[in-house]
Design a protein around this motif. Structure first.
Motif, PDB file in Angstrom:
ATOM      1  N   THR A  27      -8.353   7.628   4.540  1.00  9.85           N
ATOM      2  CA  THR A  27      -7.684   8.597   5.710  1.00  9.85           C
ATOM      3  C   THR A  27      -7.472   7.744   6.837  1.00  9.85           C
ATOM      4  N   ASN A  28      -8.447   6.584   6.989  1.00  7.97           N
ATOM      5  CA  ASN A  28      -7.781   5.851   8.451  1.00  7.97           C
ATOM      6  C   ASN A  28      -6.777   4.872   7.794  1.00  7.97           C
ATOM      7  N   PHE A  29      -6.447   4.415   6.438  1.00  9.35           N
ATOM      8  CA  PHE A  29      -5.946   2.877   5.917  1.00  9.35           C
ATOM      9  C   PHE A  29      -4.646   2.595   6.799  1.00  9.35           C
ATOM     10  N   PHE A  30      -4.318   3.689   7.008  1.00 11.87           N
ATOM     11  CA  PHE A  30      -2.509   3.201   8.138  1.00 11.87           C
ATOM     12  C   PHE A  30      -2.288   3.602   9.453  1.00 11.87           C
ATOM     13  N   ASP A  31      -4.045   3.898  10.176  1.00 13.23           N
ATOM     14  CA  ASP A  31      -4.259   4.048  11.336  1.00 13.23           C
ATOM     15  C   ASP A  31      -4.423   3.341  12.106  1.00 13.23           C
TER      16      ASP A  31
ATOM     17  N   PRO B  72       0.383  -1.072  -0.303  1.00 17.41           N
ATOM     18  CA  PRO B  72      -0.208   0.244   0.101  1.00 17.41           C
ATOM     19  C   PRO B  72       0.152   1.285  -0.169  1.00 17.41           C
ATOM     20  N   SER B  73       2.081   1.102   0.655  1.00 18.85           N
ATOM     21  CA  SER B  73       3.147   2.664   0.599  1.00 18.85           C
ATOM     22  C   SER B  73       4.149   2.117  -0.331  1.00 18.85           C
ATOM     23  N   ASN B  74       4.993   3.008  -0.790  1.00 23.03           N
ATOM     24  CA  ASN B  74       5.631   3.148  -1.578  1.00 23.03           C
ATOM     25  C   ASN B  74       7.141   3.487  -0.808  1.00 23.03           C
ATOM     26  N   ASN B  75       6.468   3.914   0.812  1.00 25.26           N
ATOM     27  CA  ASN B  75       7.592   4.472   1.722  1.00 25.26           C
ATOM     28  C   ASN B  75       8.042   2.936   2.032  1.00 25.26           C
ATOM     29  N   ALA B  76       9.543   2.953   2.191  1.00 23.21           N
ATOM     30  CA  ALA B  76      10.158   1.426   2.984  1.00 23.21           C
ATOM     31  C   ALA B  76       9.310   1.196   4.139  1.00 23.21           C
TER      32      ALA B  76
ATOM     33  N   ALA C 182      -4.350  -2.408  -7.622  1.00 21.59           N
ATOM     34  CA  ALA C 182      -4.847  -0.838  -7.704  1.00 21.59           C
ATOM     35  C   ALA C 182      -5.948  -0.758  -8.540  1.00 21.59           C
ATOM     36  N   TYR C 183      -7.157  -0.080  -8.158  1.00 20.22           N
ATOM     37  CA  TYR C 183      -7.070   0.512  -9.408  1.00 20.22           C
ATOM     38  C   TYR C 183      -7.528   2.263  -8.841  1.00 20.22           C
ATOM     39  N   ASN C 184      -7.331   3.371  -9.541  1.00 22.15           N
ATOM     40  CA  ASN C 184      -7.872   4.643  -9.460  1.00 22.15           C
ATOM     41  C   ASN C 184      -9.312   4.798  -9.448  1.00 22.15           C
ATOM     42  N   ASN C 185     -10.029   5.502  -8.880  1.00 16.45           N
ATOM     43  CA  ASN C 185     -11.558   5.780  -9.395  1.00 16.45           C
ATOM     44  C   ASN C 185     -12.056   6.016 -10.696  1.00 16.45           C
ATOM     45  N   SER C 186     -11.362   6.647 -11.484  1.00 17.69           N
ATOM     46  CA  SER C 186     -11.601   7.046 -12.734  1.00 17.69           C
ATOM     47  C   SER C 186     -11.232   6.020 -13.895  1.00 17.69           C
ATOM     48  N   GLN C 187     -10.277   4.707 -13.135  1.00 17.80           N
ATOM     49  CA  GLN C 187     -10.014   3.806 -14.344  1.00 17.80           C
ATOM     50  C   GLN C 187     -11.866   2.761 -14.014  1.00 17.80           C
ATOM     51  N   ILE C 188     -11.655   2.602 -12.565  1.00 13.80           N
ATOM     52  CA  ILE C 188     -12.726   1.857 -12.267  1.00 13.80           C
ATOM     53  C   ILE C 188     -14.077   2.834 -13.050  1.00 13.80           C
ATOM     54  N   GLN C 189     -14.790   3.941 -13.169  1.00 13.51           N
ATOM     55  CA  GLN C 189     -15.409   4.305 -13.516  1.00 13.51           C
ATOM     56  C   GLN C 189     -15.728   3.716 -15.028  1.00 13.51           C
ATOM     57  N   GLY C 190     -14.517   3.884 -15.426  1.00 13.06           N
ATOM     58  CA  GLY C 190     -14.486   3.484 -17.245  1.00 13.06           C
ATOM     59  C   GLY C 190     -14.909   2.233 -17.461  1.00 13.06           C
ATOM     60  N   MET C 191     -14.347   1.664 -16.883  1.00 12.04           N
ATOM     61  CA  MET C 191     -14.894  -0.590 -16.609  1.00 12.04           C
ATOM     62  C   MET C 191     -16.721  -0.432 -16.819  1.00 12.04           C
ATOM     63  N   LEU C 192     -16.728   0.385 -15.330  1.00 14.16           N
ATOM     64  CA  LEU C 192     -18.106  -0.428 -15.162  1.00 14.16           C
ATOM     65  C   LEU C 192     -18.840   0.457 -16.259  1.00 14.16           C
ATOM     66  N   ASN C 193     -18.942   2.164 -16.872  1.00 16.20           N
ATOM     67  CA  ASN C 193     -19.180   2.183 -17.776  1.00 16.20           C
ATOM     68  C   ASN C 193     -19.301   1.457 -18.756  1.00 16.20           C
ATOM     69  N   GLN C 194     -18.531   0.528 -19.354  1.00 16.21           N
ATOM     70  CA  GLN C 194     -18.679  -0.403 -20.183  1.00 16.21           C
ATOM     71  C   GLN C 194     -18.828  -1.608 -20.328  1.00 16.21           C
TER      72      GLN C 194
END
Ligand SMILES: *[C@@H]1O[C@H](CO)[C@@H](O)[C@H](O)[C@H]1NC(C)=O
Ligand SMILES: *[C@@H]1O[C@H](CO)[C@@H](O)[C@H](O)[C@H]1NC(C)=O
Ligand SMILES: *[C@@H]1O[C@H](CO)[C@@H](O)[C@H](O)[C@H]1NC(C)=O
Ligand SMILES: *[C@@H]1O[C@H](CO)[C@@H](O)[C@H](O)[C@H]1NC(C)=O
Ligand SMILES: *[C@@H]1O[C@H](CO)[C@@H](O)[C@H](O)[C@H]1NC(C)=O
Ligand SMILES: *[C@@H]1O[C@H](CO)[C@@H](O)[C@H](O)[C@H]1NC(C)=O
Ligand SMILES: *[C@@H]1O[C@H](CO)[C@@H](O)[C@H](O)[C@H]1NC(C)=O
Ligand SMILES: *[C@@H]1O[C@H](CO)[C@@H](O)[C@H](O)[C@H]1NC(C)=O
Ligand SMILES: *[C@@H]1O[C@H](CO)[C@@H](O)[C@H](O)[C@H]1NC(C)=O
Length: 609
Positions: A255-259, A206-210, A543-555
């Motif tokens: 927001t609380n993912f790493f909490d 989930p993070s690219n900070n080691a 991992a998918y960003n929201n715009s990629q998912i939105q495009g898939m859902l439309n299709q």
């Protein structure tokens, strides 16, 4: 067969257990508790072989849903189809309305939905197709497909499909856009509210900070410590479960993912779903999640004839529902109460059936790395397994599978391969090649007469589906002819592909053995209407960003509403009518009515013969 695999290579991380209070709380919530069984506890139910039976609770759930909820749902779906047909000047034969207005609910169709594995791609595909059939979406209603979801009796998922089904039911069945993207209201009402799939955050990286990444992986391991301390085996499936919980269970937002002060869904159970309002009110289809097992005594010569499958078709398939877990397969045909999963030797266990663990074993492909101990060690999860092994020394355990104390020890010693095993080693439900969870919908006692099969594994080089998963189902059904029936389907993936059966909805079983359900097959086999493909994402993308998912859902909306296009880029205006004709066809036959009008021509076009 591999419908989910990690390609990322993790840095070997060192483990310095410095538990925070929160991890201890999560670890405690994830730990099952044991107590002496009460004298009336029944830990095993035999489901019978020739005439199989459902649990009394499932039978009651379905009966109440059919009498109280489904008549209204069928009426509402029918009126949506009629409105769309009228707008397109298409007439629906009267018998369709007559059947769906039946007061005797035995005369109504019994519909099941199966939604396949294939990682996030399949979870998104299944959600998109179900959104198209959801009466809560206006666009779907106007398209003449909305409302079918609400008429469903059963909903089965495995692997990526188990993430979808599991997250959906435990979140109290929100709309699909809310399920994926999180609730529209920004202030969650409670710590245990659902925060969406958080799909933009990778599952295990989930993070690219080691240092953040290491702390994350350490916390996953610390969160399974309570289960280990309580004396249960802990494996990669438990660590995976804690990662999945941050996406497919309540309690985590972006927001609380790493909490570390948040328990991230630990403690939420599959049996607990029976207490949620939509379940109590019989508003949702009866949910089922599937897993396979690997066994020391399996017959390896009997793997399905598809490259790469690791689990023979003769191994039992296990299902998990809010009431029971077990198998209807004739070599076992036994169940244990899901709320007592994990019980052993006269001790009754609760809290073992964590929803994230069930999702985790259903999508546990890690054993597929285990060709040799070296290959496992070098795989992406090798370091996690090594860390687990170092933290919780356990001898001789299958650390790459999900381990469940065997509720069925001593049963059916002649036919049940794990009869003398203390643990069942559970793996991804698609590892036998059946990536679409049709098996539980073929159980005769369930009386499912039409199955909507949503199928999205990456079979071809383009990562589209080629029909191999339902081919595996057909092959398996042929091994158990007195328990299951399946309609005839083409005998090779080449036919599925060359006849476009994966690119447009196809009905199987229209003119055959009516003991088998009619299967309405909707596959992820190509882009619709001449569009650029968006839905053939590799299974390993986690991992998918929201715009990629939105495009898939439309299709996907177009995939599920196009029918067989009448021009390369024009949807079939008759599709909603053809769909309802397919849905009622078994019920029509039971009523002794002949197909006629638009249904007759529809079935000629949509049925594979
Ligand atoms: C309904 O589905 C359509 C098509 O996918 C989508 O664009 C729309 O946002 C959905 N509406 C809601 C309220 O979910
Ligand atoms: C999950 O959250 C949803 C809404 O946020 C809520 O309705 C549901 O009851 C919660 N489920 C559990 C198991 O707590
Ligand atoms: C990584 O995260 C740690 C802990 O939050 C932080 O102290 C450090 O600055 C971050 N490193 C980079 C390169 O951002
Ligand atoms: C149950 O008892 C059997 C036989 O004594 C033993 O081998 C097994 O390990 C026990 N199972 C558990 C989970 O403790
Ligand atoms: C776990 O550790 C033991 C002893 O250190 C070792 O024999 C075993 O091979 C390890 N298992 C795995 C899967 O790494
Ligand atoms: C356990 O069961 C298997 C499969 O039925 C059998 O081959 C094996 O001999 C049994 N082992 C023992 C110790 O009973
Ligand atoms: C179909 O998919 C299966 C499983 O992914 C694969 O092994 C097989 O090669 C594919 N066959 C064709 C003809 O595409
Ligand atoms: C399909 O997935 C594989 C990895 O599984 C990837 O290498 C390939 O590029 C993908 N193909 C397409 C067309 O996306
Ligand atoms: C979202 O993901 C797609 C596909 O990986 C990528 O092309 C696009 O740039 C991303 N968009 C954002 C806003 O990150």
């Amino acid at each position: 067969m591999v419908n989910y695999a990690w390609v990322v290579i993790f840095a070997v991380f060192s483990l310095f257990p410095t538990s925070t209070i929160a991890q201890q709380v999560a670890a405690a919530a994830y730990a099952p508790t044991s107590s002496a069984c009460s004298s009336d506890a029944v830990l095993v139910r035999s489901a019978g072989t020739t005439h199989q039976s459902l649990s009394a609770q499932e039978a009651a759930y379905i009966a109440t849903r059919k009498s109280k909820v489904l008549p209204g749902a069928w009426a509402s779906y029918l009126s949506n189809v009629k409105a769309s047909a009228k707008a397109r000047h298409i007439t629906l034969p009267n018998y369709v309305s007559d059947i769906l207005a039946e007061r005797d609910h035995d005369k109504l169709p019994t519909l099941g939905i199966a939604t396949s594995g294939g990682g996030y791609r399949a979870a998104i595909f299944g959600a998109g197709v179900m959104n198209t059939f959801d009466s809560r979406n206006k666009t779907s209603v106007l398209s003449g497909t909305g409302g079918l979801l609400q008429t469903t009796s059963y909903l089965a998922g495995l692997s990526g499909g188990a993430w979808l089904v599991g997250s959906l039911i435990q979140a109290n069945f929100p709309r699909f856009f809310e399920l994926i993207f999180g609730p529209e209201t920004t202030t969650p009402t409670s710590l245990n509210a659902f925060g969406g799939w958080n799909a933009q955050i990778s599952l295990l990286q989930p993070s690219n900070n080691a240092s953040v990444e290491d702390a994350f992986l350490v916390s996953l391991i610390e969160e399974v410590a309570g289960k280990a301390e309580a004396g249960f085996p802990v494996t990669i499936a438990d660590v995976w479960a804690r990662a999945l919980s941050r996406h497919f269970a309540n309690g985590t937002t972006a927001t609380n993912f790493f909490d570390l002060n948040v328990i991230h869904g630990a403690g939420l159970t599959l049996s607990g779903i029976a207490n949620l309002p939509t379940f109590v009110e019989h508003q949702i289809p009866f949910p089922i999640i599937l897993a396979d097992t690997i066994s020391k005594f399996e017959d390896k010569s009997l793997s399905v004839d598809v490259v790469g499958n690791t689990v023979p078709l003769t191994n039992p398939i296990y299902e998990f529902n809010p009431f029971e877990s077990g198998s209807f397969d004739p070599m076992l045909s036994a169940f244990t109460p899901t709320k007592f999963l994990g019980s052993h030797n006269g001790t009754c266990v609760s809290g073992f059936d964590q929803i994230s663990f069930i999702e985790g074993i259903s999508s546990n492909l890690f054993n597929s790395f285990n060709v040799t101990p070296d290959s496992l060690a070098l795989s992406s999860v090798g370091p996690i397994i090594a860390a687990l092994n170092a933290t919780f020394p356990q001898s001789n355990l299958e650390l790459d599978a999900g381990l469940v104390p065997n509720p069925f020890m001593g049963m059916a010693p002649k036919t049940f391969i794990d009869s003398n095993q203390t643990l069942l080693a559970m793996v991804d439900g698609g590892e036998d090649g059946e990536v679409d969870p049709l098996q539980p919908l073929l159980v005769k006692a369930r009386g499912v007469d039409v199955i909507l099969a949503i199928d999205a594994p990456a079979d071809t080089e383009e990562n589209f589906t080629n029909g191999s998963s339902i081919l595996a189902t057909a092959q398996r059904v042929a091994l158990f002819p007195s328990t299951y029936s399946f309609p005839p389907i083409p005998s090779s993936p080449n036919t599925f592909v060359s006849h476009n059966l994966v690119k447009q909805p196809t009905f199987f079983g229209c003119n055959s053995d009516t003991k088998a359900p009619l299967v309405i097959y909707i596959a992820n086999g190509g882009a619709p209407l001449g569009q650029t493909p968006l839905t053939n994402i590799p299974t390993a993308q986690d991992a998918y960003n929201n715009s990629q998912i939105q495009g898939m859902l439309n299709q996907i909306f177009d995939i599920a509403t196009q029918g067989i296009p009448i021009h390369p880029d024009v949807k079939d205006p008759e599709w909603p009518v053809c769909l309802i004709c397919g849905v009622v066809d078994r019920a029509r036959e039971r009523a002794g009515i002949k197909r006629s009008g638009s249904c007759e021509s529809c079935l000629q076009r949509y049925c594979w013969s």
